[in-house]
Design a protein around this motif. Structure first.
Motif, PDB file in Angstrom:
ATOM      1  N   ALA A 274       3.947  10.269  -6.883  1.00 28.12           N
ATOM      2  CA  ALA A 274       4.924  10.644  -7.917  1.00 28.12           C
ATOM      3  C   ALA A 274       4.216  10.960  -9.227  1.00 28.12           C
ATOM      4  CB  ALA A 274       5.937   9.526  -8.103  1.00 28.12           C
ATOM      5  N   ALA A 275       3.199  10.162  -9.565  1.00 30.78           N
ATOM      6  CA  ALA A 275       2.449  10.410 -10.800  1.00 30.78           C
ATOM      7  C   ALA A 275       1.725  11.753 -10.720  1.00 30.78           C
ATOM      8  CB  ALA A 275       1.458   9.279 -11.048  1.00 30.78           C
ATOM      9  N   LEU A 276       1.145  12.056  -9.566  1.00 26.92           N
ATOM     10  CA  LEU A 276       0.451  13.340  -9.410  1.00 26.92           C
ATOM     11  C   LEU A 276       1.418  14.509  -9.491  1.00 26.92           C
ATOM     12  CD1 LEU A 276      -2.128  12.500  -6.607  1.00 26.92           C
ATOM     13  CD2 LEU A 276      -2.602  12.980  -9.013  1.00 26.92           C
TER      14      LEU A 276
ATOM     15  N   ASP B 255       0.829  -1.200   0.000  1.00 23.38           N
ATOM     16  CA  ASP B 255       0.000   0.000   0.000  1.00 23.38           C
ATOM     17  C   ASP B 255       0.868   1.257   0.000  1.00 23.38           C
ATOM     18  OD1 ASP B 255      -2.290  -1.487  -0.034  1.00 23.38           O
ATOM     19  OD2 ASP B 255      -2.668  -1.327   2.130  1.00 23.38           O
ATOM     20  N   ALA B 256       1.931   1.240   0.812  1.00 21.84           N
ATOM     21  CA  ALA B 256       2.817   2.405   0.875  1.00 21.84           C
ATOM     22  C   ALA B 256       3.499   2.630  -0.470  1.00 21.84           C
ATOM     23  CB  ALA B 256       3.856   2.210   1.975  1.00 21.84           C
ATOM     24  N   ALA B 257       3.947   1.554  -1.108  1.00 29.02           N
ATOM     25  CA  ALA B 257       4.589   1.685  -2.419  1.00 29.02           C
ATOM     26  C   ALA B 257       3.603   2.225  -3.445  1.00 29.02           C
ATOM     27  CB  ALA B 257       5.139   0.330  -2.861  1.00 29.02           C
ATOM     28  N   ARG B 258       2.368   1.719  -3.404  1.00 33.80           N
ATOM     29  CA  ARG B 258       1.341   2.187  -4.332  1.00 33.80           C
ATOM     30  C   ARG B 258       1.069   3.672  -4.130  1.00 33.80           C
ATOM     31  NH1 ARG B 258      -3.715   3.007  -3.448  1.00 33.80           N
ATOM     32  NH2 ARG B 258      -3.699   1.795  -1.516  1.00 33.80           N
ATOM     33  N   LYS B 259       0.993   4.086  -2.861  1.00 35.10           N
ATOM     34  CA  LYS B 259       0.740   5.509  -2.574  1.00 35.10           C
ATOM     35  C   LYS B 259       1.897   6.374  -3.047  1.00 35.10           C
ATOM     36  CE  LYS B 259      -2.402   4.876   1.305  1.00 35.10           C
ATOM     37  NZ  LYS B 259      -2.597   5.059   2.747  1.00 35.10           N
TER      38      LYS B 259
END
Length: 183
Positions: free
Chosen positions: A71-73, A62-66
């Protein structure tokens, strides 16, 4: 006489019911056997440790996904900002302003907050005052006790008699009188 050349329909239906019931019973028995086998396999297993590792891995995912989403945002935001750091606005999109409950919500929040702070402050000052009074009372009692302890025993008894601590052997009436008046 039985029919010739055909299958007895009632007999065939009975056999089908029997087979269906046997299949259902065997399915229940298989499920029970599976749960028993699973329980046997769990006896030596570190179930809680495995669950902890699984939740830790899930949290890490979950932390990696966030982090990836953030980063994408940030990259998207950087792409939307034009030269000089100004944000490019999309055409045809209306800006949405957030409105409070009513026009006085900010005022009400501050007034309520101030009232709560004032109430807490008065409670605190009252508590501090009571603690100080109790501390002073205890110090006076301690000082009086040490003073009496350091005094001459004869003076101590005399003061006790004058204060009414020792009554002439008769403590029934509580006045400390002695002699003929007490009779």
């Amino acid at each position: 006489m039985p029919r010739k050349g055909g299958v007895n329909e009632k007999k065939a239906a009975g056999h089908e019911r029997k087979a269906a019931n046997a299949a259902a019973k065997s399915a229940v028995a298989e499920r029970e056997q599976e749960t028993a086998n699973a329980a046997d396999w769990q006896k030596g297993a570190n179930v809680r440790g495995g669950a902890r590792k699984e939740t830790a891995a899930q949290k890490a995912d979950d932390a990696a996904r966030k982090r990836q989403e953030k980063a994408a945002l940030v990259m998207e935001d950087d792409a939307n900002t034009g030269p000089g750091g100004k944000v490019k606005h999309a055409t045809g999109v209306k800006s949405k302003k957030k409105k409070g409950k009513n026009d006085f919500s900010l005022l009400e929040d501050t007034l309520v907050g101030d009232a709560e702070k004032k109430a807490k402050a008065t409670k605190k000052t009252e508590r501090v005052r009571k603690e100080r009074e109790e501390r002073l009372r205890l110090e006076k009692e301690k000082q009086k006790a040490t003073e009496l302890k350091n005094r001459d025993p004869l003076l101590r008894n005399t003061d006790a008699m004058l204060d009414g601590g020792i009554q002439g052997g008769n403590a029934k009436d509580g006045l400390g009188s002695s002699g003929i008046d007490a009779a």
